[in-house]
Motif scaffolding. Structure first.
Motif, short mmCIF file in Angstrom:
data_model
loop_
_atom_site.label_atom_id
_atom_site.label_comp_id
_atom_site.label_asym_id
_atom_site.label_seq_id
_atom_site.Cartn_x
_atom_site.Cartn_y
_atom_site.Cartn_z
N MET A 1 0.84 -1.19 0.00
CA MET A 1 0.00 0.00 0.00
C MET A 1 0.88 1.25 0.00
SD MET A 1 -3.22 -0.79 -0.06
CE MET A 1 -4.23 -2.27 0.15
N LYS A 2 0.52 2.21 -0.85
CA LYS A 2 1.29 3.44 -0.93
C LYS A 2 0.88 4.44 0.14
CE LYS A 2 2.21 3.14 -5.89
NZ LYS A 2 2.05 3.82 -7.21
N ARG A 3 -0.43 4.44 0.48
CA ARG A 3 -0.93 5.42 1.44
C ARG A 3 -1.87 4.75 2.44
NH1 ARG A 3 -3.90 10.18 -1.63
NH2 ARG A 3 -5.20 8.41 -2.26
N THR A 4 -1.89 5.28 3.65
CA THR A 4 -2.95 4.99 4.60
C THR A 4 -3.77 6.25 4.75
OG1 THR A 4 -1.63 3.35 5.80
CG2 THR A 4 -3.52 4.30 6.95
N LEU B 1 -13.84 -4.05 -0.29
CA LEU B 1 -12.59 -3.36 -0.61
C LEU B 1 -11.54 -3.46 0.49
CD1 LEU B 1 -13.96 -0.10 -2.30
CD2 LEU B 1 -13.27 -2.25 -3.37
N GLY B 2 -11.81 -4.22 1.53
CA GLY B 2 -10.82 -4.41 2.58
C GLY B 2 -10.58 -3.19 3.44
N LEU C 1 -13.62 11.34 0.07
CA LEU C 1 -13.01 10.21 -0.63
C LEU C 1 -12.62 10.60 -2.05
CD1 LEU C 1 -15.25 7.21 0.51
CD2 LEU C 1 -12.96 7.80 1.32
N SER C 2 -13.47 11.37 -2.69
CA SER C 2 -13.16 11.84 -4.04
C SER C 2 -11.99 12.82 -4.02
CB SER C 2 -14.40 12.49 -4.65
OG SER C 2 -14.12 13.00 -5.94
N LYS C 3 -11.98 13.70 -3.06
CA LYS C 3 -10.94 14.72 -3.00
C LYS C 3 -9.55 14.11 -2.83
CE LYS C 3 -9.69 19.05 -0.71
NZ LYS C 3 -10.10 20.09 0.28
N VAL C 4 -9.45 13.05 -2.04
CA VAL C 4 -8.14 12.42 -1.80
C VAL C 4 -7.82 11.35 -2.84
CG1 VAL C 4 -8.28 12.87 0.68
CG2 VAL C 4 -9.06 10.66 -0.20
N TYR D 1 -9.21 8.42 -3.41
CA TYR D 1 -9.10 7.10 -2.79
C TYR D 1 -9.13 6.00 -3.84
CZ TYR D 1 -10.70 2.85 -0.46
OH TYR D 1 -10.86 1.55 -0.04
N ASN D 2 -8.14 5.12 -3.79
CA ASN D 2 -8.02 3.99 -4.70
C ASN D 2 -7.79 2.75 -3.85
OD1 ASN D 2 -7.19 1.98 -6.47
ND2 ASN D 2 -5.97 3.35 -7.75
N SER D 3 -8.77 1.88 -3.79
CA SER D 3 -8.69 0.72 -2.90
C SER D 3 -7.54 -0.21 -3.24
CB SER D 3 -10.01 -0.05 -2.93
OG SER D 3 -10.26 -0.57 -4.22
N LYS D 4 -7.06 -0.18 -4.49
CA LYS D 4 -5.97 -1.05 -4.89
C LYS D 4 -4.62 -0.55 -4.40
CE LYS D 4 -8.37 -2.73 -9.01
NZ LYS D 4 -8.34 -2.85 -10.50
N GLU D 5 -4.55 0.74 -4.08
CA GLU D 5 -3.27 1.31 -3.66
C GLU D 5 -3.30 1.89 -2.24
OE1 GLU D 5 -1.89 4.15 -6.48
OE2 GLU D 5 -1.60 2.66 -8.06
#
Length: 237
Positions: free
Chosen positions: A1-4, A60-61, A21-24, A26-30
């Motif tokens: 994971m690149k970011r928490t 999405l974990g 979530l849109s502003k940051v 958010y990508n569940s894969k990364e």
């Protein structure tokens, strides 16, 4: 994971949650998204927020922790512990689940009990989800919790369960003595400083922007080398 990415105290602020979530991006894969509890009460769309959190966890974990308001909803509906729930925005939550026309001006205790029975019958899966949420999460550098830990415990994991959900001054006014920073919600940051922005201390990071009180919903972005902060303003002015 690149970011928490860490968000806390959504309190039924469904639109702001999705805007954030849109502003940051958010990508569940990364990204690992960590939610620190208090999905319900006060804001207008507790049901929608909770159902989205359930879906995020299942598909999405996403890591979702338990907050004191989540516990109050379970305790009120399942165990008849009403007074604290009603004092802390619980009626708005019941309206979200039962429909805004449910009370129609009749806020009698009998109608309130009927609302709880309706939630228990039609939303048992939601209650089971809340009642199964963990109290904390930790990774290599951080401990994540809703309210805080008991700094007097030799092992912080021995903190009383109610303190994970409710503790305030004994936690944030004292050093933790831990090598990991504690990331927490529950106490709006405006009580710790002059703004609703994320609050950084030597051993703690507070992220509750008080969105349900008309302030903002914060997100703490943690990368390998740095912290970044994001927020969206509350629509509840």
């Amino acid at each position: 994971m690149k970011r928490t990415l860490v968000i806390s105290d959504i309190h039924g602020c469904y639109q702001e949650f999705n805007q954030l979530l849109s502003k940051v991006n958010y990508n569940s894969k990364e990204d690992q998204l960590v939610l620190l509890g208090d999905y319900t009460d006060r804001g207008p769309k507790s049901k929608e927020v909770l159902e989205q959190v359930m879906l995020l966890v299942e598909t999405l974990g996403v890591l979702a922790l338990r907050g004191n308001h989540d516990q109050m909803l379970v305790d009120a509906v399942c165990n008849g512990q009403d007074s604290r729930f009603l004092r802390n925005g619980g009626m708005t939550t019941l309206e979200s689940f039962c429909g805004w026309e449910w009370f129609a001006g009749n806020y009698s205790f009998d109608r309130y009990v009927e609302a709880k029975e309706y939630v228990a019958e039609h939303y048992s899966e939601h209650l089971d989800f809340l009642n199964g949420l963990p109290y904390y999460y930790e990774d290599d550098k951080h401990i994540y919790v809703h309210a805080g830990i008991d700094p007097t415990c030799e092992d912080w994991k021995q903190t009383a369960l109610k303190d994970f959900l409710w503790i305030r001054e004994p936690f944030f006014k004292n050093p933790t003595g831990l090598s990991k920073k504690v990331v927490f919600g529950h106490t709006p940051t405006i009580y710790l400083q002059e703004t609703a922005d994320i609050f950084f201390d030597e051993d703690k990071i507070a992220i509750d922007g008080g969105c349900c009180f008309g302030n903002q919903l914060n997100c703490l972005e943690i990368t390998k080398d740095a912290y970044y902060t994001h927020y969206v303003p509350s629509n509840l002015k």
